[in-house]
Design a protein around this motif. Structure first.
Motif, PDB file in Angstrom:
ATOM      1  N   THR A 205       0.849  -1.184   0.000  1.00  0.00           N
ATOM      2  CA  THR A 205       0.000   0.000   0.000  1.00  0.00           C
ATOM      3  C   THR A 205       0.884   1.233   0.000  1.00  0.00           C
ATOM      4  OG1 THR A 205      -1.667  -1.198   1.259  1.00  0.00           O
ATOM      5  CG2 THR A 205      -1.834   1.201   1.234  1.00  0.00           C
ATOM      6  N   VAL A 206       0.555   2.211  -0.842  1.00  0.00           N
ATOM      7  CA  VAL A 206       1.387   3.407  -1.011  1.00  0.00           C
ATOM      8  C   VAL A 206       0.583   4.629  -0.587  1.00  0.00           C
ATOM      9  CG1 VAL A 206       2.631   4.851  -2.671  1.00  0.00           C
ATOM     10  CG2 VAL A 206       2.710   2.356  -2.880  1.00  0.00           C
ATOM     11  N   LEU A 207       1.230   5.513   0.168  1.00  0.00           N
ATOM     12  CA  LEU A 207       0.629   6.788   0.542  1.00  0.00           C
ATOM     13  C   LEU A 207       1.401   7.899  -0.153  1.00  0.00           C
ATOM     14  CD1 LEU A 207      -1.426   8.375   2.222  1.00  0.00           C
ATOM     15  CD2 LEU A 207       0.246   8.401   4.094  1.00  0.00           C
ATOM     16  N   VAL A 208       0.745   8.596  -1.075  1.00  0.00           N
ATOM     17  CA  VAL A 208       1.365   9.673  -1.852  1.00  0.00           C
ATOM     18  C   VAL A 208       1.105  10.992  -1.130  1.00  0.00           C
ATOM     19  CG1 VAL A 208       1.498  10.807  -4.096  1.00  0.00           C
ATOM     20  CG2 VAL A 208       0.965   8.360  -3.965  1.00  0.00           C
ATOM     21  N   LEU A 209       2.179  11.664  -0.750  1.00  0.00           N
ATOM     22  CA  LEU A 209       2.100  12.888   0.033  1.00  0.00           C
ATOM     23  C   LEU A 209       2.596  14.057  -0.790  1.00  0.00           C
ATOM     24  CD1 LEU A 209       3.703  11.368   3.245  1.00  0.00           C
ATOM     25  CD2 LEU A 209       1.260  11.788   2.889  1.00  0.00           C
ATOM     26  N   GLY A 210       2.001  15.210  -0.594  1.00  0.00           N
ATOM     27  CA  GLY A 210       2.475  16.388  -1.310  1.00  0.00           C
ATOM     28  C   GLY A 210       1.488  17.521  -1.230  1.00  0.00           C
ATOM     29  N   LEU A 295     -10.355   0.550   7.293  1.00  0.00           N
ATOM     30  CA  LEU A 295      -9.286  -0.220   7.924  1.00  0.00           C
ATOM     31  C   LEU A 295      -9.625  -1.704   7.941  1.00  0.00           C
ATOM     32  CD1 LEU A 295      -6.628  -0.332   9.532  1.00  0.00           C
ATOM     33  CD2 LEU A 295      -7.992   0.060  11.605  1.00  0.00           C
ATOM     34  N   ARG A 296     -10.856  -2.066   8.283  1.00  0.00           N
ATOM     35  CA  ARG A 296     -11.231  -3.481   8.310  1.00  0.00           C
ATOM     36  C   ARG A 296     -11.074  -4.123   6.938  1.00  0.00           C
ATOM     37  NH1 ARG A 296     -15.333  -1.529  11.678  1.00  0.00           N
ATOM     38  NH2 ARG A 296     -16.869  -1.566   9.986  1.00  0.00           N
ATOM     39  N   ALA A 297     -11.456  -3.411   5.885  1.00  0.00           N
ATOM     40  CA  ALA A 297     -11.324  -3.963   4.534  1.00  0.00           C
ATOM     41  C   ALA A 297      -9.859  -4.162   4.164  1.00  0.00           C
ATOM     42  CB  ALA A 297     -12.011  -3.043   3.526  1.00  0.00           C
ATOM     43  N   LEU A 298      -9.012  -3.211   4.548  1.00  0.00           N
ATOM     44  CA  LEU A 298      -7.593  -3.325   4.241  1.00  0.00           C
ATOM     45  C   LEU A 298      -6.947  -4.468   5.016  1.00  0.00           C
ATOM     46  CD1 LEU A 298      -6.534   0.451   4.199  1.00  0.00           C
ATOM     47  CD2 LEU A 298      -6.890  -1.054   2.241  1.00  0.00           C
ATOM     48  N   GLN A 299      -7.352  -4.666   6.254  1.00  0.00           N
ATOM     49  CA  GLN A 299      -6.740  -5.706   7.080  1.00  0.00           C
ATOM     50  C   GLN A 299      -7.136  -7.103   6.632  1.00  0.00           C
ATOM     51  OE1 GLN A 299      -8.132  -4.356  10.915  1.00  0.00           O
ATOM     52  NE2 GLN A 299      -6.134  -3.482  11.457  1.00  0.00           N
ATOM     53  N   SER A 300      -8.401  -7.280   6.248  1.00  0.00           N
ATOM     54  CA  SER A 300      -8.894  -8.628   5.952  1.00  0.00           C
ATOM     55  C   SER A 300      -8.917  -8.961   4.472  1.00  0.00           C
ATOM     56  CB  SER A 300     -10.308  -8.786   6.522  1.00  0.00           C
ATOM     57  OG  SER A 300     -11.218  -7.913   5.835  1.00  0.00           O
ATOM     58  N   GLY A 301      -8.923  -7.930   3.628  1.00  0.00           N
ATOM     59  CA  GLY A 301      -9.090  -8.192   2.204  1.00  0.00           C
ATOM     60  C   GLY A 301     -10.497  -8.609   1.849  1.00  0.00           C
ATOM     61  N   GLU A 302     -11.429  -8.447   2.802  1.00  0.00           N
ATOM     62  CA  GLU A 302     -12.833  -8.813   2.584  1.00  0.00           C
ATOM     63  C   GLU A 302     -13.723  -7.605   2.817  1.00  0.00           C
ATOM     64  OE1 GLU A 302     -13.718 -12.029   5.189  1.00  0.00           O
ATOM     65  OE2 GLU A 302     -12.830 -13.551   3.866  1.00  0.00           O
ATOM     66  N   LEU A 303     -14.859  -7.607   2.139  1.00  0.00           N
ATOM     67  CA  LEU A 303     -15.823  -6.526   2.340  1.00  0.00           C
ATOM     68  C   LEU A 303     -17.218  -7.128   2.407  1.00  0.00           C
ATOM     69  CD1 LEU A 303     -17.357  -5.961  -0.650  1.00  0.00           C
ATOM     70  CD2 LEU A 303     -15.065  -5.125  -1.162  1.00  0.00           C
ATOM     71  N   VAL A 316      -7.106  -6.233  -4.347  1.00  0.00           N
ATOM     72  CA  VAL A 316      -6.970  -4.829  -4.728  1.00  0.00           C
ATOM     73  C   VAL A 316      -5.679  -4.277  -4.144  1.00  0.00           C
ATOM     74  CG1 VAL A 316      -7.956  -2.520  -4.466  1.00  0.00           C
ATOM     75  CG2 VAL A 316      -9.456  -4.463  -4.905  1.00  0.00           C
ATOM     76  N   ARG A 317      -4.943  -3.523  -4.962  1.00  0.00           N
ATOM     77  CA  ARG A 317      -3.794  -2.766  -4.459  1.00  0.00           C
ATOM     78  C   ARG A 317      -4.275  -1.340  -4.185  1.00  0.00           C
ATOM     79  NH1 ARG A 317       1.438  -1.266  -6.816  1.00  0.00           N
ATOM     80  NH2 ARG A 317       2.775  -0.704  -5.044  1.00  0.00           N
ATOM     81  N   VAL A 318      -4.151  -0.887  -2.946  1.00  0.00           N
ATOM     82  CA  VAL A 318      -4.653   0.422  -2.549  1.00  0.00           C
ATOM     83  C   VAL A 318      -3.518   1.444  -2.561  1.00  0.00           C
ATOM     84  CG1 VAL A 318      -5.669   1.776  -0.685  1.00  0.00           C
ATOM     85  CG2 VAL A 318      -6.549  -0.517  -1.192  1.00  0.00           C
ATOM     86  N   ARG A 342      -1.340   1.571   8.269  1.00  0.00           N
ATOM     87  CA  ARG A 342      -1.724   0.600   7.238  1.00  0.00           C
ATOM     88  C   ARG A 342      -1.551   1.202   5.840  1.00  0.00           C
ATOM     89  NH1 ARG A 342      -2.467  -4.788   6.763  1.00  0.00           N
ATOM     90  NH2 ARG A 342      -3.286  -4.751   8.882  1.00  0.00           N
ATOM     91  N   LEU A 343      -1.910   2.479   5.685  1.00  0.00           N
ATOM     92  CA  LEU A 343      -1.810   3.126   4.366  1.00  0.00           C
ATOM     93  C   LEU A 343      -0.375   3.464   3.983  1.00  0.00           C
ATOM     94  CD1 LEU A 343      -4.816   5.624   4.555  1.00  0.00           C
ATOM     95  CD2 LEU A 343      -4.690   3.531   3.182  1.00  0.00           C
ATOM     96  N   SER A 344       0.461   3.783   4.971  1.00  0.00           N
ATOM     97  CA  SER A 344       1.802   4.300   4.678  1.00  0.00           C
ATOM     98  C   SER A 344       2.871   3.224   4.713  1.00  0.00           C
ATOM     99  CB  SER A 344       2.156   5.429   5.645  1.00  0.00           C
ATOM    100  OG  SER A 344       2.146   4.960   6.985  1.00  0.00           O
TER     101      SER A 344
END
Length: 517
Positions: A205-210, A295-303, A316-318, A342-344
């Motif tokens: 997971t990539v966090l784009v900052l700027g 956060l729950r979706a990112l942790q489990s990969g389920e929705l 999914v790649r976030v 999780r995002l960074s």
């Protein structure tokens, strides 16, 4: 000498071919040599020696540049005579000349790879007849050297990715507008490009900052295009624009009847991005309740769709982006620390324009080219003073602010000079920029009659005063070179004679020259 890091393999091809392109310029003793890749309806500079920074943001639309079109139609080597009436795409873009100058002698040749047309190699000279004694066999040999460099680069890339990945499938990314790419050659930009390429092949997971306006969306597009997911969807979500009541439905979908107005089953953005990339723009704007569900979706990969008990697994790649200081938002209780971590997994900082040096000129060239296509004009160019003003500006609004400044300046320049001029020159005053006060400038009064231009940005006063100093000194020196003839000095400046006279009068130089040409 610049390598333009465009999309996909452009940077690799540019680096591989740059030594050959530079050597060919020295061998031919010409003013500029350039290698351009065919990209749909346009030719894009990949490597060059002798072109100005402004040229590296350009996408030369073939329909708008008849010389490039003729080279591609010819399929081999095409030399244009010095008196050829077709407009030259490089007029005013060759080298670091002190004025906008025309190209007088040019040669173009088609470059092939794997038997298919890959692009064009060009040679340009400001001196008429520079290529009179060069035989066609020499041009063909030059093309062969570039084609060999391209083949060597492709073989090396194949060895680095034996599974065949790493390339970008044709048509993987579709865009309504003419696609934009990341443009630059500064150290700060090169570091960003290296970081993108490093993480692109992973699923981190990539966090784009700027800051606002730096081009975070283009960073995400390049990240997706160089990933293993490039053939699948890149799904965009503007988190700042989602009503709080609909965030869950937008991200995860819903079942029919889940809430008032849910008239049918609906897939959310996570499902639409299955196998591809989900881009959460302005993620710092999400309310806390939505952050927990994300956060729950990112942790489990389920929705789980609202209104349904069934769990759906997604691949999914976030990638998220924000201009907010998320650690500060965490301290204020406005952003979840666990979601931030999780995002960074891989943070990417996009440098502001003020840290990118001469990239501002390449970006301005990109916006000039877009204006040419949009407004139906040709050969929009920056004057030396306009370039100095662009380099001196602080750009708090970054690339977006630069784009709007160039758009406005083009309209002003066209209103003054008309669409039928051989080229339309954007002057510093058209940009309307105001820079911060500089320090320690010596008095300006004694400089007006000097023969050498002042050092731009090296003293004090406002940006407008510094630009006026530069223009006053340049015009004075040009008048001295041409014996006081205003018309001749105007030609050297690449300006319409009446506009040149008007500028000279504004700078207090209206009585120094004569009308003779």
């Amino acid at each position: 000498m610049i390598t333009a890091p465009g999309p996909a393999a452009d940077a690799d091809e540019g680096r591989a071919c740059q030594p050959t392109v530079s050597a060919l310029r020295r061998q031919r003793r010409c003013d500029a040599t350039a290698l351009l890749r065919l990209d749909g309806r346009a030719l894009v500079p990949v490597a060059a020696d002798g072109l100005s920074d402004e040229a590296f943001g350009r996408r030369f639309l073939i329909a708008a540049h008849p010389r490039l079109a003729r080279v591609l139609e010819g399929g081999g080597v095409v030399r244009f005579p010095a008196d050829c009436g077709l407009p030259d795409p490089y007029d005013g873009l060759v080298g670091g000349q002190a004025a906008v100058l025309p190209v007088h002698d040019c040669v173009g040749a088609v470059v092939r790879r794997g038997g298919e047309v890959w692009g064009v190699l060009t040679f340009d000279a400001l001196c008429p007849g520079a290529f009179d004694d060069v035989r066609e066999g020499h041009w063909r040999a030059a093309v062969a050297r570039v084609e060999a460099a391209l083949e060597a680069e492709r073989a090396a890339r194949s060895r680095r990715a034996p599974g065949g990945g790493g390339g970008v499938p044709p048509g993987a990314l579709q865009a309504v507008r003419e696609p934009r790419t990341l443009v630059g050659a500064s150290p700060a930009f090169a570091e960003l490009a290296r970081a993108i390429d490093l993480v692109a092949g992973s699923d981190l997971t990539v966090l784009v900052l700027g800051e606002t306006g730096v081009g975070k969306e283009l960073v995400v597009e390049r990240l997706h295009a160089r990933s293993r997911r490039a053939a699948r969807a890149l799904v965009y979500v503007n988190c700042a624009a989602l009503p709080e009541s609909l965030i869950e439905s937008e991200l995860f979908g819903h079942r029919k009847g889940a809430f008032t107005g849910a008239l049918q089953d609906r897939a959310g953005k996570f499902e639409l991005a299955h196998g591809g990339t989900l881009f959460l723009d302005e993620v710092g704007e999400l309310p806390l309740a939505a952050q927990g569900k994300l956060l729950r979706a990112l942790q489990s990969g389920e929705l789980q769709r609202p209104g349904s008990d069934a769990a759906r697994r997604v691949d999914v790649r976030v990638v998220a982006a924000t201009n907010r200081d998320l650690p500060a938002e965490i301290a204020r209780g406005r952003f979840r620390a666990d979601l931030y971590h999780r995002l960074s997994a891989f943070p990417l900082r996009v440098p502001p324009l003020r840290e990118r040096g001469r990239d501002v000129l390449a970006l301005a060239g990109c916006f000039l080219e877009e204006n040419q296509a949009r407004l139906g004009t040709r050969n929009l160019r920056l004057s030396p003073a306009a370039k100095a003003a662009l380099l001196a500006a602080p750009w708090p609004g970054n690339v977006r602010e630069l784009e709007h400044a160039v758009d406005r300046a083009v309209l002003h320049a066209l209103a003054e000079q008309g669409r039928e001029a051989r080229w339309v020159v954007v002057e510093a005053e058209h940009l309307g920029l105001e820079g911060p006060p500089a320090k320690g400038r010596a008095g300006r009064a004694g400089r007006a009659g000097g023969a050498a231009p002042p050092e731009v940005g090296g003293g004090g006063g406002t940006l407008r005063e510094a630009v006026d100093d530069f223009q006053r000194a340049w015009i004075t020196a040009a008048l001295e070179r041409h014996g006081g003839r205003m018309a001749a000095a105007a030609r050297e400046a690449g300006m319409n004679r009446s506009n040149f006279h008007r500028l000279a009068r504004r700078l207090g130089l209206g009585t120094q020259g004569t009308e003779g040409g």
